[in-house]
Write a protein that holds these residues in place. Structure first.
Motif, PDB file in Angstrom:
ATOM      1  N   ASN A 179       7.452   0.491   0.532  1.00 51.67           N
ATOM      2  CA  ASN A 179       6.865   0.611   1.783  1.00 51.67           C
ATOM      3  C   ASN A 179       6.795   2.023   1.947  1.00 51.67           C
ATOM      4  N   GLU A 180       7.638   2.705   1.697  1.00 52.53           N
ATOM      5  CA  GLU A 180       7.545   4.299   2.003  1.00 52.53           C
ATOM      6  C   GLU A 180       6.309   4.838   1.265  1.00 52.53           C
ATOM      7  N   ASP A 181       5.964   4.381   0.108  1.00 51.68           N
ATOM      8  CA  ASP A 181       4.756   4.837  -0.729  1.00 51.68           C
ATOM      9  C   ASP A 181       3.552   4.159  -0.389  1.00 51.68           C
ATOM     10  N   GLN A 182       3.509   3.422   1.036  1.00 52.07           N
ATOM     11  CA  GLN A 182       2.476   2.761   1.413  1.00 52.07           C
ATOM     12  C   GLN A 182       1.915   1.799   0.526  1.00 52.07           C
ATOM     13  N   ILE A 183       2.692   0.969  -0.392  1.00 51.26           N
ATOM     14  CA  ILE A 183       2.557  -0.084  -1.034  1.00 51.26           C
ATOM     15  C   ILE A 183       3.212  -1.186  -0.478  1.00 51.26           C
ATOM     16  N   ASP A 184       2.340  -2.010   0.451  1.00 43.38           N
ATOM     17  CA  ASP A 184       2.875  -3.285   1.299  1.00 43.38           C
ATOM     18  C   ASP A 184       2.231  -4.687   0.678  1.00 43.38           C
ATOM     19  N   MET A 185       1.640  -4.696  -0.432  1.00 48.91           N
ATOM     20  CA  MET A 185       1.152  -5.813  -0.567  1.00 48.91           C
ATOM     21  C   MET A 185       1.259  -6.211  -2.237  1.00 48.91           C
ATOM     22  N   VAL A 186       1.351  -7.343  -2.610  1.00 52.53           N
ATOM     23  CA  VAL A 186       1.246  -7.576  -4.150  1.00 52.53           C
ATOM     24  C   VAL A 186       0.145  -6.774  -4.929  1.00 52.53           C
ATOM     25  N   GLY A 187      -1.066  -6.985  -4.188  1.00 49.16           N
ATOM     26  CA  GLY A 187      -2.181  -6.545  -4.820  1.00 49.16           C
ATOM     27  C   GLY A 187      -2.348  -4.944  -5.044  1.00 49.16           C
ATOM     28  N   GLN A 188      -1.535  -4.375  -4.223  1.00 39.95           N
ATOM     29  CA  GLN A 188      -1.409  -2.767  -4.122  1.00 39.95           C
ATOM     30  C   GLN A 188      -0.543  -2.121  -5.343  1.00 39.95           C
ATOM     31  N   LEU A 189       0.094  -3.124  -5.922  1.00 40.28           N
ATOM     32  CA  LEU A 189       0.971  -2.649  -7.210  1.00 40.28           C
ATOM     33  C   LEU A 189       0.118  -2.048  -8.342  1.00 40.28           C
ATOM     34  N   THR A 190       0.731  -1.329  -9.198  1.00 37.78           N
ATOM     35  CA  THR A 190      -0.010  -0.694 -10.394  1.00 37.78           C
ATOM     36  C   THR A 190      -0.348  -1.777 -11.296  1.00 37.78           C
ATOM     37  N   LYS A 191      -1.444  -1.594 -11.849  1.00 37.05           N
ATOM     38  CA  LYS A 191      -1.958  -2.924 -12.709  1.00 37.05           C
ATOM     39  C   LYS A 191      -1.225  -2.755 -14.134  1.00 37.05           C
ATOM     40  N   GLU A 192      -0.714  -1.612 -14.455  1.00 38.06           N
ATOM     41  CA  GLU A 192      -0.080  -1.602 -15.640  1.00 38.06           C
ATOM     42  C   GLU A 192       1.444  -1.649 -15.480  1.00 38.06           C
ATOM     43  N   LEU A 193       2.090  -2.662 -15.963  1.00 38.25           N
ATOM     44  CA  LEU A 193       3.496  -2.921 -15.767  1.00 38.25           C
ATOM     45  C   LEU A 193       4.411  -1.773 -16.514  1.00 38.25           C
ATOM     46  N   VAL A 194       3.899  -1.388 -17.573  1.00 40.82           N
ATOM     47  CA  VAL A 194       4.541  -0.218 -18.393  1.00 40.82           C
ATOM     48  C   VAL A 194       4.945   0.877 -17.536  1.00 40.82           C
ATOM     49  N   ILE A 195       3.854   1.084 -16.604  1.00 38.86           N
ATOM     50  CA  ILE A 195       3.936   2.310 -15.566  1.00 38.86           C
ATOM     51  C   ILE A 195       5.184   2.043 -14.688  1.00 38.86           C
ATOM     52  N   LEU A 196       5.159   0.766 -14.246  1.00 41.41           N
ATOM     53  CA  LEU A 196       6.223   0.601 -13.483  1.00 41.41           C
ATOM     54  C   LEU A 196       7.688   0.691 -13.969  1.00 41.41           C
ATOM     55  N   ARG A 197       7.869   0.119 -15.105  1.00 44.14           N
ATOM     56  CA  ARG A 197       8.912   0.321 -15.963  1.00 44.14           C
ATOM     57  C   ARG A 197       9.536   1.780 -16.015  1.00 44.14           C
ATOM     58  N   SER A 198       8.397   2.529 -16.396  1.00 47.03           N
ATOM     59  CA  SER A 198       8.910   3.808 -16.629  1.00 47.03           C
ATOM     60  C   SER A 198       9.225   4.649 -15.099  1.00 47.03           C
ATOM     61  N   MET A 199       9.011   4.189 -14.052  1.00 45.36           N
ATOM     62  CA  MET A 199       9.202   4.865 -12.988  1.00 45.36           C
ATOM     63  C   MET A 199      10.806   4.825 -12.682  1.00 45.36           C
ATOM     64  N   ARG A 200      11.090   5.922 -12.147  1.00 44.75           N
ATOM     65  CA  ARG A 200      12.789   5.811 -11.875  1.00 44.75           C
ATOM     66  C   ARG A 200      13.308   4.845 -10.959  1.00 44.75           C
ATOM     67  N   MET A 201      12.427   4.602  -9.951  1.00 42.58           N
ATOM     68  CA  MET A 201      12.933   3.546  -8.905  1.00 42.58           C
ATOM     69  C   MET A 201      12.820   2.285  -9.420  1.00 42.58           C
ATOM     70  N   TRP A 202      12.114   2.145 -10.581  1.00 45.74           N
ATOM     71  CA  TRP A 202      11.998   0.462 -10.991  1.00 45.74           C
ATOM     72  C   TRP A 202      12.927   0.234 -12.347  1.00 45.74           C
ATOM     73  N   GLY A 203      13.603   1.594 -12.563  1.00 50.30           N
ATOM     74  CA  GLY A 203      14.646   1.028 -13.589  1.00 50.30           C
ATOM     75  C   GLY A 203      15.499  -0.150 -13.908  1.00 50.30           C
ATOM     76  N   SER A 204      15.877  -0.157 -12.568  1.00 50.45           N
ATOM     77  CA  SER A 204      17.058  -1.332 -12.608  1.00 50.45           C
ATOM     78  C   SER A 204      16.489  -2.846 -12.392  1.00 50.45           C
ATOM     79  N   TYR A 205      15.059  -2.600 -12.067  1.00 51.64           N
ATOM     80  CA  TYR A 205      14.570  -3.804 -11.622  1.00 51.64           C
ATOM     81  C   TYR A 205      13.589  -4.829 -12.654  1.00 51.64           C
TER      82      TYR A 205
END
Length: 116
Positions: free
Chosen positions: A87-113
């Motif tokens: 939400n701080e990054d102005q991502i408020d809806m599922v459709g705003q997430l990055t389309k490449e899940l590998v990128i999500l995995r590599s992001m520090r904030m996603w590591g534990s999720y």
């Protein structure tokens, strides 16, 4: 194929402890990446307007209804710090997430999720 640089010349100079095996590995992975991108591109062209999430050779079709789900604690319990960061990054809806899940995995904030 926006995930790779326009120019690969000299890329090996940025690799710590470079070895010839690094070049071999790079080209093997690049070949795999290009094949995955061809499949993705074909899928996107065959199904215009649909939203996809990709993880390597797999994908998920996200319907318009699902893309409108808000990223809130009510909808996604147990992930309050993740939701707060999104939400701080102005991502408020599922459709705003990055389309490449590998990128999500590599992001520090996603590591534990994500433990794909």
């Amino acid at each position: 194929m926006s995930g790779i640089p326009d120019n690969l010349v000299g890329l090996h100079k940025h690799v710590k402890q470079f070895r010839e095996k690094n070049d071999e590995t790079l080209f093997e992975e690049l070949e795999l990446f290009i094949e995955e991108e061809k499949v993705r591109r074909k899928l996107v062209l065959e199904r215009p307007g649909e939203l996809f999430f990709f993880y390597k050779e797999d994908y998920i079709v996200v319907t318009e209804e699902l893309s409108k789900i808000p990223l809130t604690a009510e909808e996604f319990t147990g992930s309050s710090s993740l939701l707060r960061q999104l939400n701080e990054d102005q991502i408020d809806m599922v459709g705003q997430l990055t389309k490449e899940l590998v990128i999500l995995r590599s992001m520090r904030m996603w590591g534990s999720y994500l433990s794909c």
